[in-house]
Design a protein around this motif. Structure first.
Motif: not given
Length: 281
Positions: A111-138
């Motif tokens: 519905s185009s008339s449905s109101p959307a959520w109003r939101w806010s995030v004052a501060k966002l922080q993400l820190v990773t140690d390791a991301v190891d994603v493998q596929t069936e690649a060579d």
């Protein structure tokens, strides 16, 4: 999916208030406080497109929550995710599920008339140690040893000032990517300054070498890139880049055919002043 929780500790400090008001006023529901989930570890046996996934983090913390669901609005003072680890491996012999031959489910139009959520995030922080994603690649994809993301002033308000953001990524071979800029979420507009240094070319080409079918094999070499990007995804969607610089250093190639012994060596090559536009319409 085969979800198997390993460990985790949940702490909450939430206050929920509900008030039924006399007509014509509407009821009020508010949720305020914070949530913390620490030392999480879980395994997903068959994640779509990823296979077996192990994910965990030291601490996820959400502070300053003020949500009013009946009014479709929410604000958060800060969101922090620290020590994220992600490991994904393809499942050997896994068979993709056959497509469902049942009649497709048609979702009702939004519905185009449905109101959307109003939101806010004052501060966002993400820190990773390791991301190891493998596929069936060579060949294995390089491991990302650190990803750090910071953002401030995120909001759904189209009239608000753009939010600021910064990203830093480092891989196991010493490559470093730095990006910073602004984002206007409601208008889907991103401005960025990007800098990539010491990217090990053979390591990132190896997993896709067969699909590229290059006439030469890059045996060594480093890539550096700098550019400014302006991306719009809503009105007249396009990606523009300017002041681009590409540098190659210590590149050595060998002909892909075993019957050809030709080699190319480049001590250094720089291309400055690159600019362009890619229309997404």
């Amino acid at each position: 999916l085969g979800l198997k929780p390993g460990q985790g500790k949940l702490d909450t400090a939430l206050t929920v208030r509900f008030e039924q008001r006399p007509a014509p006023a509407v009821a009020s529901l508010s949720i305020q406080g914070g949530v913390q989930l620490s030392q999480l570890a879980l395994t997903v046996a068959h994640a779509p497109a990823l296979g077996q996934v192990e994910v965990g983090w030291r601490q996820f913390k959400l502070d300053g929550l003020d949500a009013r669901p009946l009014e479709q609005q929410a604000s958060v003072a800060s969101v922090m995710l620290d020590g994220l680890t992600l490991k994904a491996r393809p499942v050997v012999g896994a068979v993709s599920p056959a497509p469902d031959k049942a009649a497709p489910v048609v979702s009702p139009p939004a519905s185009s008339s449905s109101p959307a959520w109003r939101w806010s995030v004052a501060k966002l922080q993400l820190v990773t140690d390791a991301v190891d994603v493998q596929t069936e690649a060579d060949a294995p994809w390089p491991r990302l040893d650190r990803i750090q993301v910071q953002a401030g002033g995120l909001t759904s308000d189209p009239k608000s000032a753009p939010a600021t953001w910064q990203v830093d990524v480092a891989d196991q071979h010493g490559a470093k990517l730095h990006g910073q800029g602004q984002i206007q979420v409601a208008q889907q507009h991103v401005v960025a300054a990007l800098a990539l240094d010491h990217a090990h070319i053979p390591a990132w080409l190896a997993p896709i070498a067969r699909g590229l079918a290059l006439p030469v094999q890059i045996q060594q070499g480093e890539l550096a890139v700098q550019t400014k990007v302006d991306a719009r995804f809503q009105r007249d969607p396009a990606i523009q880049w300017a002041d681009g610089v590409i540098r190659l250093q210590n590149v050595q190639t060998q002909a892909s055919s075993s019957r050809v012994k030709d080699q190319i060596k480049v001590a250094g090559l720089a291309v400055d002043g690159l600019s362009g536009e890619l229309s997404l319409a």
